[in-house]
Design a protein around this motif. Structure first.
Motif, PDB file in Angstrom:
ATOM      1  N   TYR A 121       0.868  -1.176   0.000  1.00 38.37           N
ATOM      2  CA  TYR A 121       0.000   0.000   0.000  1.00 38.37           C
ATOM      3  C   TYR A 121       0.906   1.227   0.000  1.00 38.37           C
ATOM      4  O   TYR A 121       1.632   1.465   0.961  1.00 38.37           O
ATOM      5  CB  TYR A 121      -0.901   0.023   1.243  1.00 38.37           C
ATOM      6  CG  TYR A 121      -1.944  -1.065   1.240  1.00 38.37           C
ATOM      7  CD1 TYR A 121      -3.183  -0.849   0.657  1.00 38.37           C
ATOM      8  CD2 TYR A 121      -1.694  -2.300   1.818  1.00 38.37           C
ATOM      9  CE1 TYR A 121      -4.149  -1.853   0.647  1.00 38.37           C
ATOM     10  CE2 TYR A 121      -2.648  -3.301   1.813  1.00 38.37           C
ATOM     11  CZ  TYR A 121      -3.871  -3.070   1.224  1.00 38.37           C
ATOM     12  OH  TYR A 121      -4.821  -4.062   1.213  1.00 38.37           O
ATOM     13  N   ASN A 125      -3.844   4.373  -0.150  1.00 37.24           N
ATOM     14  CA  ASN A 125      -4.548   3.848  -1.318  1.00 37.24           C
ATOM     15  C   ASN A 125      -4.171   4.527  -2.633  1.00 37.24           C
ATOM     16  O   ASN A 125      -4.868   4.363  -3.613  1.00 37.24           O
ATOM     17  CB  ASN A 125      -6.057   3.954  -1.113  1.00 37.24           C
ATOM     18  CG  ASN A 125      -6.621   2.710  -0.484  1.00 37.24           C
ATOM     19  OD1 ASN A 125      -5.929   1.720  -0.319  1.00 37.24           O
ATOM     20  ND2 ASN A 125      -7.886   2.746  -0.135  1.00 37.24           N
ATOM     21  N   VAL A 128      -1.953   0.341  -4.854  1.00 37.05           N
ATOM     22  CA  VAL A 128      -1.957  -0.953  -4.183  1.00 37.05           C
ATOM     23  C   VAL A 128      -1.408  -1.957  -5.181  1.00 37.05           C
ATOM     24  O   VAL A 128      -1.831  -1.991  -6.337  1.00 37.05           O
ATOM     25  CB  VAL A 128      -3.375  -1.352  -3.714  1.00 37.05           C
ATOM     26  CG1 VAL A 128      -3.354  -2.725  -3.077  1.00 37.05           C
ATOM     27  CG2 VAL A 128      -3.928  -0.314  -2.744  1.00 37.05           C
ATOM     28  N   PRO A 154      -8.740   1.411  -3.964  1.00 33.65           N
ATOM     29  CA  PRO A 154      -7.490   2.070  -4.356  1.00 33.65           C
ATOM     30  C   PRO A 154      -7.641   2.938  -5.608  1.00 33.65           C
ATOM     31  O   PRO A 154      -8.482   2.658  -6.459  1.00 33.65           O
ATOM     32  CB  PRO A 154      -6.546   0.901  -4.620  1.00 33.65           C
ATOM     33  CG  PRO A 154      -7.415  -0.275  -4.859  1.00 33.65           C
ATOM     34  CD  PRO A 154      -8.695  -0.034  -4.139  1.00 33.65           C
TER      35      PRO A 154
END
Length: 189
Positions: A121, A125, A128, A154
């Motif tokens: 991560y 977000n 990802v 994401p």
């Protein structure tokens, strides 16, 4: 900071102290400065991030596949199953993807394990990534990735092409993402 691996002068104090290049000396100076700042901080509740990343320029992570159709045999096709060079790590792939997408290399990166697969991560977000190559990326995994993480879907999501359970799983994953997280930009390498 950008530093070429320029050799230290053999007569310099740095060389005599065991440093072969100015880059090695620079890394130790940054560490020492960070430790000094950390030690001088008297507020026990204040966390000071003194970390840094060292990145090196290298060739592409992708295998070279510049063949003419008549120069490849059927047995050579098995060598083309994975398009990533064998000696590359998941972190190598992550930083290449970050560069390709113009994502700042200084953003925080967290590594979590979801269903036995490493998931990165970047800035929560912003990006990802899962570069698992065990053919375990399925619709169920992606649903877990998007729904159960406690995060909003994401902005960008990237997978390793060889990580999908099958071609139909890859197509189904794309469709699942269109439903669950339609704003997500998806890519496979």
């Amino acid at each position: 900071m950008v530093q070429l691996p320029e050799p230290c002068n053999e007569k310099s104090l740095a060389f005599k102290a065991g440093y072969q290049t100015i880059a090695e000396l620079s890394k130790d100076r940054i560490k020492a400065s960070g430790n000094q700042v950390s030690n001088e901080c008297t507020d026990p509740l204040k966390h000071i991030d003194i970390g840094f990343r060292v990145l090196k320029i290298d060739s592409s992570n992708m295998a070279e596949v510049y063949y003419k159709p008549d120069a490849i045999s059927q047995t050579d096709l098995f060598a083309q199953v994975d398009n990533v060079k064998e000696d590359r790590t998941e972190e190598d792939l992550l930083f290449q993807v970050m560069l390709d997408w113009g994502v700042d290399l200084s953003l925080p990166i967290k590594r979590e394990t979801i269903d036995g697969k490493a998931v990165f991560y970047v800035a929560d977000n912003a990006l990802v990534a899962c570069f698992d190559k065990s053919a375990g990326i399925t619709e169920a995994f992606v649903k877990t990735l998007v729904n159960d993480s406690g995060r909003e879907g994401p902005m960008r999501l990237v997978f390793r092409d060889a990580g999908f359970a099958s071609d139909s799983a890859k197509i189904n994953v794309e469709q699942v993402l269109k439903q669950l997280s339609p704003h997500t930009d998806v890519k496979s390498i």
